[in-house]
Design a protein around this motif. Structure first.
Motif, short mmCIF file in Angstrom:
data_model
loop_
_atom_site.label_atom_id
_atom_site.label_comp_id
_atom_site.label_asym_id
_atom_site.label_seq_id
_atom_site.Cartn_x
_atom_site.Cartn_y
_atom_site.Cartn_z
N LEU A 70 0.83 -1.20 0.00
CA LEU A 70 0.00 0.00 0.00
C LEU A 70 0.86 1.26 0.00
CD1 LEU A 70 -2.81 1.26 0.07
CD2 LEU A 70 -2.72 1.15 2.57
N GLN A 71 1.97 1.23 0.73
CA GLN A 71 2.88 2.37 0.70
C GLN A 71 3.45 2.58 -0.70
OE1 GLN A 71 5.87 1.79 3.78
NE2 GLN A 71 4.32 1.11 5.23
N THR B 10 10.69 -8.02 -0.15
CA THR B 10 9.68 -9.04 0.13
C THR B 10 9.01 -9.42 -1.18
OG1 THR B 10 7.83 -7.49 0.46
CG2 THR B 10 9.21 -7.98 2.39
N PRO B 11 8.48 -10.64 -1.28
CA PRO B 11 7.78 -11.03 -2.51
C PRO B 11 6.60 -10.12 -2.83
CG PRO B 11 8.27 -12.97 -1.17
CD PRO B 11 8.59 -11.77 -0.33
N GLN B 12 5.86 -9.70 -1.79
CA GLN B 12 4.67 -8.87 -2.05
C GLN B 12 5.04 -7.53 -2.67
OE1 GLN B 12 5.43 -10.25 0.90
NE2 GLN B 12 3.69 -11.41 1.71
N ILE B 13 6.12 -6.92 -2.17
CA ILE B 13 6.52 -5.63 -2.73
C ILE B 13 7.04 -5.82 -4.16
CG2 ILE B 13 8.28 -3.84 -2.57
CD1 ILE B 13 7.54 -3.31 0.13
N SER B 14 7.81 -6.87 -4.39
CA SER B 14 8.34 -7.12 -5.73
C SER B 14 7.21 -7.32 -6.73
CB SER B 14 9.26 -8.35 -5.71
OG SER B 14 10.39 -8.11 -4.91
N GLU B 15 6.21 -8.11 -6.36
CA GLU B 15 5.10 -8.38 -7.28
C GLU B 15 4.24 -7.14 -7.50
OE1 GLU B 15 3.20 -11.76 -5.55
OE2 GLU B 15 4.95 -13.05 -5.85
N THR B 16 4.04 -6.36 -6.44
CA THR B 16 3.28 -5.13 -6.60
C THR B 16 4.03 -4.14 -7.46
OG1 THR B 16 2.21 -5.43 -4.44
CG2 THR B 16 2.19 -3.21 -5.37
N VAL C 44 8.18 8.82 2.88
CA VAL C 44 8.31 7.80 3.91
C VAL C 44 7.00 7.04 4.06
CG1 VAL C 44 8.80 7.38 6.34
CG2 VAL C 44 10.05 9.16 5.11
N GLY C 45 7.08 5.71 3.89
CA GLY C 45 5.88 4.90 4.01
C GLY C 45 5.44 4.68 5.44
N ASP C 46 6.38 4.56 6.36
CA ASP C 46 6.03 4.22 7.75
C ASP C 46 6.76 5.16 8.70
OD1 ASP C 46 5.44 3.14 10.19
OD2 ASP C 46 6.31 1.17 9.81
N GLY C 47 6.06 6.21 9.11
CA GLY C 47 6.67 7.17 10.02
C GLY C 47 6.92 6.62 11.41
N PHE C 48 6.23 5.54 11.77
CA PHE C 48 6.44 4.92 13.08
C PHE C 48 7.63 3.97 13.10
CE2 PHE C 48 1.80 5.84 13.80
CZ PHE C 48 1.99 6.67 14.91
N SER C 49 8.18 3.67 11.94
CA SER C 49 9.26 2.70 11.84
C SER C 49 10.47 3.13 12.67
CB SER C 49 9.68 2.54 10.38
OG SER C 49 10.91 1.87 10.28
N GLY C 50 11.01 2.19 13.43
CA GLY C 50 12.23 2.47 14.17
C GLY C 50 13.39 2.76 13.24
N GLU D 209 -6.72 -2.96 -3.65
CA GLU D 209 -6.98 -1.73 -4.39
C GLU D 209 -6.62 -1.90 -5.87
OE1 GLU D 209 -6.46 -0.77 -0.13
OE2 GLU D 209 -5.25 -1.89 -1.57
N LEU D 210 -5.52 -2.60 -6.15
CA LEU D 210 -5.14 -2.85 -7.53
C LEU D 210 -6.04 -3.90 -8.18
CD1 LEU D 210 -1.22 -2.89 -7.49
CD2 LEU D 210 -2.73 -1.12 -8.41
#
Length: 303
Positions: A14-15, A37-43, A76-82, A255-256
């Motif tokens: 989603l990011q 990750t596979p999901q990001i690569s495929e997206t 930035v996709g995740d502002g909470f990310s450490g 969404e896609l």
């Protein structure tokens, strides 16, 4: 600083979709650092096939220090990310734009306003993540004071948040998945009734037995089930035996998958970011999104 100084740093599909929408809205190409990750690569492959304005796609593990140092405007996709907190504290980017990480957009807006702690909701944080939080927060506040921090979001933050963010220098730009709709091919034939899978049992937020009861009710008279990317094989095996369910694994954000729908759909979901994103993606189709809440209440929105 021009738009060619931008880097999208994303950790979920989603990011990544948000980065594609940002690039389209700004009419520029954007390099992407995407978690490996596979999901990001495929997206990413699907988005590029649809014409996403990504100049480079760099997979990474950990923090992509070299890429971040080379680009001074971070999407930035995740502002909470450490990892974001640490990188921002050390590299101190010149400009920061926060993309959507699901419904956490609302919590992060409140964090930017100092209305809640700089911590991911419902997570006990320890170690370097907590140590870096105040330093990252200070970087973000300074950029906002210089009008160089903001959000690019599909979520309605509400007038109160928007006014407060503006007062502190944060710019907020809404989007409605216009690029996603415009570039979508015809949606695959799924049938009219669709159940969106959830990771709530995986996260310990809902007993599996209760989840299966919800799926059974939602799938009355038959439905296609689109799994959540974090569902386990054990959960999917349990769902597969529900009467009337047909599991369709697409390995892409819903969404896609649904953006090219031409006929009205009846979609059932538990509370999640899809309650916001799917009505936008399906705008004008007459589709109905049924979001089940506690005590059997259901909220229906027509797209």
């Amino acid at each position: 600083m021009g738009t060619d100084d931008v880097l999208a740093w994303v950790e979920s599909p989603l990011q990544l979709l948000g980065a594609a929408e940002w690039a389209a809205a700004h009419g520029t190409s954007v390099p992407v650092a995407g978690r490996l990750t596979p999901q990001i690569s495929e997206t990413a492959d699907e988005l590029v096939a649809r014409g996403a304005r990504f100049s480079d796609l760099e997979p990474y593990l950990g923090i992509p220090w070299t890429l971040l140092a080379r680009h001074r405007h971070w999407l930035v996709g995740d502002g909470f990310s450490g990892q974001f907190r640490l990188a921002a504290s050390v590299l101190r980017p010149r400009r920061i734009t926060f993309l959507d990480d699901g419904a956490l957009a609302l919590s992060y807006a409140d964090t930017l306003l100092g209305r809640r702690p700089y911590a991911r909701p419902s997570v006990v944080e320890r170690g370097l993540t907590t140590i870096a939080a105040p330093f990252a927060a200070e970087v973000v506040r300074r950029r906002a004071a210089a009008r160089r921090a903001g959000m690019f979001t599909a979520f309605d933050l509400g007038a109160d948040r928007l006014d407060a963010l503006s007062d502190r220098g944060f710019g907020v730009r809404r989007h409605d998945f216009a690029w996603t709709r415009a570039t979508a091919p015809a949606a695959p034939e799924l049938g009219r009734r669709i159940v969106l899978g959830s990771a709530r049992p995986v996260d310990g937020r809902m007993p599996l037995a209760d989840y299966l009861t919800w799926v059974t009710d939602a799938a009355a008279e038959g439905a296609v089930y689109l799994p959540h990317r974090r569902e386990t094989s054990e959960q999917l095996d349990a769902v597969a035996v529900v009467a009337g369910i047909r599991i369709r694994e697409t390995r892409l954000p819903v969404e896609l998958v649904l953006a090219g729908a031409r006929e009205p759909l009846e979609i059932h979901t538990l509370p999640s970011s899809t309650s916001t994103t799917i009505p936008l993606v399906l705008a004008g189709t007459g589709s109905r999104l049924h979001t089940s809440a506690r005590r059997g209440a259901t909220r229906t929105v027509t797209a």
